[in-house]
Motif scaffolding. Structure first.
Motif, PDB file in Angstrom:
ATOM      1  N   GLY A   1      10.963  12.777  -3.901  1.00 17.64           N
ATOM      2  CA  GLY A   1      10.655  14.049  -3.260  1.00 17.64           C
ATOM      3  C   GLY A   1       9.158  14.220  -3.154  1.00 17.64           C
ATOM      4  O   GLY A   1       8.413  13.814  -4.054  1.00 17.64           O
ATOM      5  N   VAL A   2       8.702  14.787  -2.041  1.00 12.89           N
ATOM      6  CA  VAL A   2       7.270  15.017  -1.850  1.00 12.89           C
ATOM      7  C   VAL A   2       6.971  16.500  -2.025  1.00 12.89           C
ATOM      8  O   VAL A   2       7.644  17.362  -1.453  1.00 12.89           O
ATOM      9  CB  VAL A   2       6.786  14.510  -0.475  1.00 12.89           C
TER      10      VAL A   2
ATOM     11  N   LYS B   1       4.146  19.447  -1.623  1.00 15.11           N
ATOM     12  CA  LYS B   1       2.880  19.780  -0.977  1.00 15.11           C
ATOM     13  C   LYS B   1       1.915  20.360  -2.015  1.00 15.11           C
ATOM     14  O   LYS B   1       2.341  20.796  -3.105  1.00 15.11           O
ATOM     15  CB  LYS B   1       3.114  20.793   0.142  1.00 15.11           C
TER      16      LYS B   1
ATOM     17  N   LYS C   1       8.743  19.251   0.428  1.00 11.82           N
ATOM     18  CA  LYS C   1       8.810  19.189   1.891  1.00 11.82           C
ATOM     19  C   LYS C   1       9.411  17.895   2.423  1.00 11.82           C
ATOM     20  O   LYS C   1       9.438  17.688   3.642  1.00 11.82           O
ATOM     21  CB  LYS C   1       7.403  19.371   2.480  1.00 11.82           C
ATOM     22  N   GLY C   2       9.897  17.024   1.572  1.00 11.48           N
ATOM     23  CA  GLY C   2      10.497  15.789   2.049  1.00 11.48           C
ATOM     24  C   GLY C   2      11.299  15.106   0.960  1.00 11.48           C
ATOM     25  O   GLY C   2      10.993  15.247  -0.220  1.00 11.48           O
ATOM     26  N   VAL C   3      12.356  14.383   1.369  1.00 12.07           N
ATOM     27  CA  VAL C   3      13.231  13.663   0.443  1.00 12.07           C
ATOM     28  C   VAL C   3      13.562  12.303   1.040  1.00 12.07           C
ATOM     29  O   VAL C   3      13.733  12.188   2.265  1.00 12.07           O
ATOM     30  CB  VAL C   3      14.558  14.422   0.193  1.00 12.07           C
ATOM     31  N   GLU C   4      13.664  11.276   0.204  1.00  8.01           N
ATOM     32  CA  GLU C   4      14.136   9.986   0.676  1.00  8.01           C
ATOM     33  C   GLU C   4      14.866   9.247  -0.441  1.00  8.01           C
ATOM     34  O   GLU C   4      14.616   9.481  -1.623  1.00  8.01           O
ATOM     35  CB  GLU C   4      12.989   9.136   1.221  1.00  8.01           C
TER      36      GLU C   4
ATOM     37  N   VAL D   1       4.159  12.797  -5.035  1.00  7.61           N
ATOM     38  CA  VAL D   1       5.521  12.302  -4.871  1.00  7.61           C
ATOM     39  C   VAL D   1       6.131  12.011  -6.237  1.00  7.61           C
ATOM     40  O   VAL D   1       5.484  11.388  -7.090  1.00  7.61           O
ATOM     41  CB  VAL D   1       5.546  11.011  -4.021  1.00  7.61           C
TER      42      VAL D   1
ATOM     43  N   MET E   1      15.072  19.543  -1.821  1.00 11.59           N
ATOM     44  CA  MET E   1      14.288  20.332  -0.868  1.00 11.59           C
ATOM     45  C   MET E   1      14.214  21.802  -1.253  1.00 11.59           C
ATOM     46  O   MET E   1      13.331  22.532  -0.789  1.00 11.59           O
ATOM     47  CB  MET E   1      14.890  20.200   0.532  1.00 11.59           C
TER      48      MET E   1
ATOM     49  N   GLY F   1      13.861   4.644   1.766  1.00 14.32           N
ATOM     50  CA  GLY F   1      13.533   5.855   2.503  1.00 14.32           C
ATOM     51  C   GLY F   1      12.980   5.588   3.893  1.00 14.32           C
ATOM     52  O   GLY F   1      13.530   4.794   4.660  1.00 14.32           O
ATOM     53  N   PHE F   2      11.857   6.217   4.224  1.00 11.68           N
ATOM     54  CA  PHE F   2      11.286   6.114   5.570  1.00 11.68           C
ATOM     55  C   PHE F   2      10.798   4.707   5.885  1.00 11.68           C
ATOM     56  O   PHE F   2      10.614   4.359   7.056  1.00 11.68           O
ATOM     57  CB  PHE F   2      10.157   7.133   5.738  1.00 11.68           C
TER      58      PHE F   2
ATOM     59  N   ALA G   1      19.839  15.823  -1.448  1.00  8.22           N
ATOM     60  CA  ALA G   1      18.679  16.069  -0.589  1.00  8.22           C
ATOM     61  C   ALA G   1      18.416  17.567  -0.453  1.00  8.22           C
ATOM     62  O   ALA G   1      17.270  18.022  -0.526  1.00  8.22           O
ATOM     63  CB  ALA G   1      18.898  15.440   0.788  1.00  8.22           C
TER      64      ALA G   1
END
Length: 390
Positions: A310-311, A313, A256-259, A219, A250, A263-264, A246
């Motif tokens: 951002g994540v 992979k 594969k992910g944004v916050e 991340v 991406m 965030g989450f 975002a």
């Protein structure tokens, strides 16, 4: 502002055309080369970085250190092209030369664009897909981002990034007193991490993955300070600036992910622990007592630091390859190995900075008079004053 890129991973060069950069903005090749060098560093990079010494050639749009207002042409040579002139040559090849060219690739690698791209464009040689879908293309996106960062910096807006996590190792001490300190500390870290103890564990995890023929992701976080409030818009979905950022994050290979902000984590907290209370002072004007929303409300900047994560992979090219199916024979096989990194998260942090910077610069030039850079600077200064006095 907008840009297009062209070029393949092992082609002769990568190219970016940038349009909409204001006239009269200071810009040199060194401004861009500094960012290109940052992208090439980082613990876990593969052999390709030992071959390429990325340098930009500004082939249009700049004269005597100043932008002209016309499109910028940025070229980055691929040094590895010398070993791929037959495989990736532009002109048709004769039957006699077919033997000199490496066999066509019919075995798609799991996690890559190979199979989907072949189906979409009808390619029977999957090298036609993997050459363009390669993360090598991010080289000129960083070059474009360097131009955007130059524009932002001239307007008093600073962009920085750092690594929050690699392979399950999480940085805990990510405190910093200023964005300048953040930049200084991360530039001296092989994994661009603020937490020295976590950085050591991250490097050990990268070594372990490499030894096992595997790869690991992580991340990254981008911080932006100095953006005026009210940039972006709430009036339509495609004018919301956080949505544009975002999308840009991406679009980075393997993300594969944004916050934003918490965030989450917001899903697990009550509203009283999510929203940022508004305050005002004569010195600052309006500000938020916290920054849990990461600098955005209603698709617009709040004037607080922008915080976006951002994540990434794990890179799908493995030295202990996964199973796949040959598109010609339909037989199962063990995926082929292409030269790769065991971890590219530190480099991806630089790419993330670049794409975020571009979206911010684009939003500013869209919202303000941007034909002339000095006029833009004046208008931004006036807007900041009006916002403070509102």
């Amino acid at each position: 502002m907008r840009y297009l890129t062209a070029g393949e991973s092992h082609g002769p060069q990568l190219t970016a055309i940038l349009e909409g950069v204001p006239a009269g903005m200071p810009l040199s090749a060194q401004d861009i080369n500094n960012e290109l060098a940052r992208r090439q560093k980082g613990y876990g990079r593969g052999r390709r970085m030992q071959i390429e010494k990325d340098q930009v050639n500004i082939a249009g749009g700049v004269r005597h250190g100043m932008t002209l207002g016309s499109p910028l042409a940025l070229l980055v040579e691929n040094k590895d092209w010398t070993h791929w002139t037959k495989v990736m040559g532009i002109e048709p090849i004769s039957p006699d030369e077919q033997e000199e060219v490496k066999r066509k690739i019919t075995r798609p690698r799991p996690g890559h664009a190979d199979l989907n791209g072949g189906i979409k464009y009808g390619h029977r040689d999957l090298r036609n897909v993997l050459e363009r879908s390669s993360a090598r293309e991010t080289t000129v996106r960083v070059a474009a981002g360097a131009v955007a960062k130059k524009l932002l910096n001239e307007l008093g807006i600073k962009v920085a990034g750092h690594v929050m996590e690699i392979g399950g190792i999480i940085a805990n001490d990510v405190s910093y007193s200023s964005i300048e300190e953040l930049i200084e500390k991360t530039e001296s870290s092989p994994v661009r991490c603020l937490d020295d103890e976590a950085a050591e564990k991250m490097m050990a995890a990268i070594d372990s993955a490499k030894k096992a023929g595997d790869s690991i992701g992580g991340v990254v976080e981008v911080i932006v300070e100095g953006m005026p409030a009210g940039i972006g818009s709430y009036v339509h979905y495609d004018r919301k600036l956080d949505a544009k950022i975002a999308m840009a994050v991406m679009s980075i290979n393997a993300f594969k992910g944004v916050e934003f902000g918490l965030g989450f984590e917001m899903a697990r907290k009550p509203g009283s622990e999510v929203h940022d209370e508004i305050a005002w002072s004569e010195e600052q004007g309006y500000y938020r007592k916290t920054n849990r929303l990461g600098g955005f409300e209603g698709g617009m900047t709040t004037g607080m630091p922008i915080v976006v994560k951002g994540v990434m992979k794990p890179i799908p090219t493995l030295y202990k390859p996964l199973k796949s199916v040959d598109i010609e024979s339909k037989e199962e096989f063990t995926a082929s190995i292409e030269r790769s990194d065991s971890c590219a998260v530190p480099a991806a942090s630089v790419v993330a900075e670049s794409v975020v910077a571009w979206e911010l610069a684009n939003a500013i030039t869209e919202q303000f008079n941007s034909d002339q850079f000095q006029r833009l600077k004046h208008d931004i200064a006036e807007y900041r004053k009006q916002s403070k006095d509102y």
